[in-house]
Motif scaffolding. Sequence first.
Motif, PDB file in Angstrom:
ATOM      1  N   ILE A   1      30.202  19.991 -22.680  1.00 10.85           N
ATOM      2  CA  ILE A   1      31.247  20.377 -23.635  1.00 10.85           C
ATOM      3  C   ILE A   1      30.625  21.052 -24.842  1.00 10.85           C
ATOM      4  CG2 ILE A   1      32.984  19.496 -25.234  1.00 10.85           C
ATOM      5  CD1 ILE A   1      33.606  17.322 -23.163  1.00 10.85           C
ATOM      6  N   LEU A   2      29.504  20.505 -25.335  1.00  9.06           N
ATOM      7  CA  LEU A   2      28.815  21.104 -26.473  1.00  9.06           C
ATOM      8  C   LEU A   2      28.401  22.533 -26.157  1.00  9.06           C
ATOM      9  CD1 LEU A   2      27.406  20.972 -29.248  1.00  9.06           C
ATOM     10  CD2 LEU A   2      25.398  20.023 -28.079  1.00  9.06           C
ATOM     11  N   PHE A   3      27.846  22.739 -24.975  1.00 11.23           N
ATOM     12  CA  PHE A   3      27.430  24.088 -24.588  1.00 11.23           C
ATOM     13  C   PHE A   3      28.608  25.048 -24.575  1.00 11.23           C
ATOM     14  CE2 PHE A   3      27.072  27.344 -21.322  1.00 11.23           C
ATOM     15  CZ  PHE A   3      25.929  28.007 -21.736  1.00 11.23           C
ATOM     16  N   VAL A   4      29.712  24.629 -23.965  1.00  9.43           N
ATOM     17  CA  VAL A   4      30.887  25.497 -23.863  1.00  9.43           C
ATOM     18  C   VAL A   4      31.436  25.843 -25.254  1.00  9.43           C
ATOM     19  CG1 VAL A   4      33.277  25.648 -23.075  1.00  9.43           C
ATOM     20  CG2 VAL A   4      31.519  24.736 -21.556  1.00  9.43           C
ATOM     21  N   VAL A   5      31.517  24.829 -26.127  1.00  8.70           N
ATOM     22  CA  VAL A   5      32.061  25.058 -27.467  1.00  8.70           C
ATOM     23  C   VAL A   5      31.195  26.047 -28.252  1.00  8.70           C
ATOM     24  CG1 VAL A   5      32.495  23.981 -29.716  1.00  8.70           C
ATOM     25  CG2 VAL A   5      33.263  22.853 -27.616  1.00  8.70           C
ATOM     26  N   VAL A   6      29.882  25.841 -28.231  1.00  6.86           N
ATOM     27  CA  VAL A   6      28.986  26.735 -28.962  1.00  6.86           C
ATOM     28  C   VAL A   6      28.997  28.129 -28.346  1.00  6.86           C
ATOM     29  CG1 VAL A   6      26.584  27.162 -29.608  1.00  6.86           C
ATOM     30  CG2 VAL A   6      27.519  24.855 -29.752  1.00  6.86           C
ATOM     31  N   PHE A   7      29.002  28.196 -27.014  1.00  3.88           N
ATOM     32  CA  PHE A   7      29.037  29.485 -26.323  1.00  3.88           C
ATOM     33  C   PHE A   7      30.275  30.280 -26.744  1.00  3.88           C
ATOM     34  CE2 PHE A   7      30.437  32.151 -22.789  1.00  3.88           C
ATOM     35  CZ  PHE A   7      29.291  32.892 -22.522  1.00  3.88           C
ATOM     36  N   LEU A   8      31.440  29.622 -26.706  1.00  2.02           N
ATOM     37  CA  LEU A   8      32.675  30.317 -27.060  1.00  2.02           C
ATOM     38  C   LEU A   8      32.690  30.707 -28.538  1.00  2.02           C
ATOM     39  CD1 LEU A   8      35.347  28.267 -25.069  1.00  2.02           C
ATOM     40  CD2 LEU A   8      34.420  30.522 -24.526  1.00  2.02           C
ATOM     41  N   ALA A   9      32.125  29.854 -29.389  1.00  5.04           N
ATOM     42  CA  ALA A   9      32.096  30.168 -30.815  1.00  5.04           C
ATOM     43  C   ALA A   9      31.302  31.436 -31.095  1.00  5.04           C
ATOM     44  CB  ALA A   9      31.504  28.993 -31.591  1.00  5.04           C
ATOM     45  N   TYR A  10      30.273  31.674 -30.306  1.00  3.51           N
ATOM     46  CA  TYR A  10      29.428  32.846 -30.536  1.00  3.51           C
ATOM     47  C   TYR A  10      29.929  34.107 -29.819  1.00  3.51           C
ATOM     48  CZ  TYR A  10      25.764  30.618 -33.252  1.00  3.51           C
ATOM     49  OH  TYR A  10      25.056  30.002 -34.267  1.00  3.51           O
ATOM     50  N   VAL A  11      30.759  33.954 -28.796  1.00  4.38           N
ATOM     51  CA  VAL A  11      31.230  35.146 -28.090  1.00  4.38           C
ATOM     52  C   VAL A  11      32.652  35.541 -28.478  1.00  4.38           C
ATOM     53  CG1 VAL A  11      29.752  34.623 -26.121  1.00  4.38           C
ATOM     54  CG2 VAL A  11      32.149  33.923 -26.048  1.00  4.38           C
ATOM     55  N   PHE A  12      33.410  34.629 -29.043  1.00  2.00           N
ATOM     56  CA  PHE A  12      34.827  34.891 -29.323  1.00  2.00           C
ATOM     57  C   PHE A  12      35.001  36.093 -30.247  1.00  2.00           C
ATOM     58  CE2 PHE A  12      38.756  34.199 -31.750  1.00  2.00           C
ATOM     59  CZ  PHE A  12      39.666  34.092 -30.707  1.00  2.00           C
ATOM     60  N   GLU A  13      35.862  37.025 -29.830  1.00  4.07           N
ATOM     61  CA  GLU A  13      36.168  38.200 -30.643  1.00  4.07           C
ATOM     62  C   GLU A  13      37.373  37.886 -31.539  1.00  4.07           C
ATOM     63  OE1 GLU A  13      34.764  41.080 -31.098  1.00  4.07           O
ATOM     64  OE2 GLU A  13      33.183  40.906 -29.609  1.00  4.07           O
ATOM     65  N   PRO A  14      37.168  37.787 -32.856  1.00  6.52           N
ATOM     66  CA  PRO A  14      38.263  37.404 -33.748  1.00  6.52           C
ATOM     67  C   PRO A  14      39.239  38.542 -33.989  1.00  6.52           C
ATOM     68  CG  PRO A  14      36.327  37.927 -35.023  1.00  6.52           C
ATOM     69  CD  PRO A  14      35.909  38.023 -33.566  1.00  6.52           C
ATOM     70  N   GLY A  15      40.423  38.188 -34.460  1.00  2.63           N
ATOM     71  CA  GLY A  15      41.408  39.189 -34.824  1.00  2.63           C
ATOM     72  C   GLY A  15      41.289  39.622 -36.269  1.00  2.63           C
ATOM     73  N   SER A  16      40.408  38.943 -37.028  1.00  2.00           N
ATOM     74  CA  SER A  16      40.262  39.251 -38.442  1.00  2.00           C
ATOM     75  C   SER A  16      38.893  38.792 -38.925  1.00  2.00           C
ATOM     76  CB  SER A  16      41.365  38.553 -39.252  1.00  2.00           C
ATOM     77  OG  SER A  16      41.180  38.731 -40.646  1.00  2.00           O
ATOM     78  N   VAL A  17      38.255  39.595 -39.754  1.00  2.00           N
ATOM     79  CA  VAL A  17      37.003  39.216 -40.414  1.00  2.00           C
ATOM     80  C   VAL A  17      37.063  39.702 -41.860  1.00  2.00           C
ATOM     81  CG1 VAL A  17      35.608  39.283 -38.306  1.00  2.00           C
ATOM     82  CG2 VAL A  17      35.799  41.342 -39.735  1.00  2.00           C
ATOM     83  N   SER A  18      36.306  39.040 -42.733  1.00  2.00           N
ATOM     84  CA  SER A  18      36.275  39.421 -44.145  1.00  2.00           C
ATOM     85  C   SER A  18      34.848  39.369 -44.656  1.00  2.00           C
ATOM     86  CB  SER A  18      37.153  38.485 -44.986  1.00  2.00           C
ATOM     87  OG  SER A  18      38.509  38.557 -44.608  1.00  2.00           O
TER      88      SER A  18
END
Length: 291
Positions: free
Chosen positions: A62-79
């Motif tokens: 679960i830790l691997f999946v969460v960190v993996f997704l956190a680093y690959v996820f393309e956000p809809g907004s950045v500032s």
Amino acid sequence: MAIDLFKSIALGVQRHWRNGLRNGLAAVGAVWTITEVLTAASTSAKSALDGQGTEYLVAMAILFVVVFLAYVFEPGSVSFKVPNTDTKITLKYSDIFVQDANLLIGVNEFFDGELGAPVSKNTVHGQFIVRNFSGSAGSFRAAVEPALAAAGAVASPTARTIEPSKAYPIGTTVSVPNGSHTVFLMAMTNTDLNTSKASSDVPRLWTALRQGLQFVHDRGNGEPLAMPLFGNGQSGVKLEPQHLLRLLVLALVDFATNSNARLPKHVTIVLHESCFEELDIREIARDWKKP
């Protein structure tokens, strides 16, 4: 419509899977190392882990999946903050007309209001006429002409056979009311007198932005400002969307740091969802967040 979650993950995996894999494995490795140290130093910790080996492996997965997704996820907004200023720039996928801000919109040098050949209803300029003036060229011009006069804009006669036939210099900007906010209309394209095709390029866009932002500074009272990805539509600036977005951000930063004027404290570049797969907004924000 907000960017689809699955679409954000799928595109992110395609672009950043190496980064996600590296950081996911690093997180698991760090926890695994800490666990090894604790179990070696404490028999009670070792006994507890031996009794819950399956749960531990599931937790690592679960830790691997969460960190993996956190680093690959393309956000809809950045500032990110503009260096050495108090201005925050936000890049987001949304509808420019629902922003709680003043708007900066590009128009042609004639400030045309007639939908069709002069102004496509698919452009931000055209959508503004449809939304705020019910598609009426007369109503639009009735608002724009006194605004041009108030701004002291000077037009030049042309050989155009349709009205309006007087052209204003690139960068000419006026303001018209938009409910509790203001819309700034900025001349950024030239128009073919025969075909009514609008066109622009990088020098013209840069000139327009410098003058448009100056006008916003003078008349916008520092209120939040939103603008589209200028040059990505029918104006013909021949740059890929990612390079165009970099240019627009650079123009904002340059204005904020190399002029006597200031940007509003919050500037939003509103991106159309059709550009989602062509833009990497995290990359641009990361570049400006570097120390």
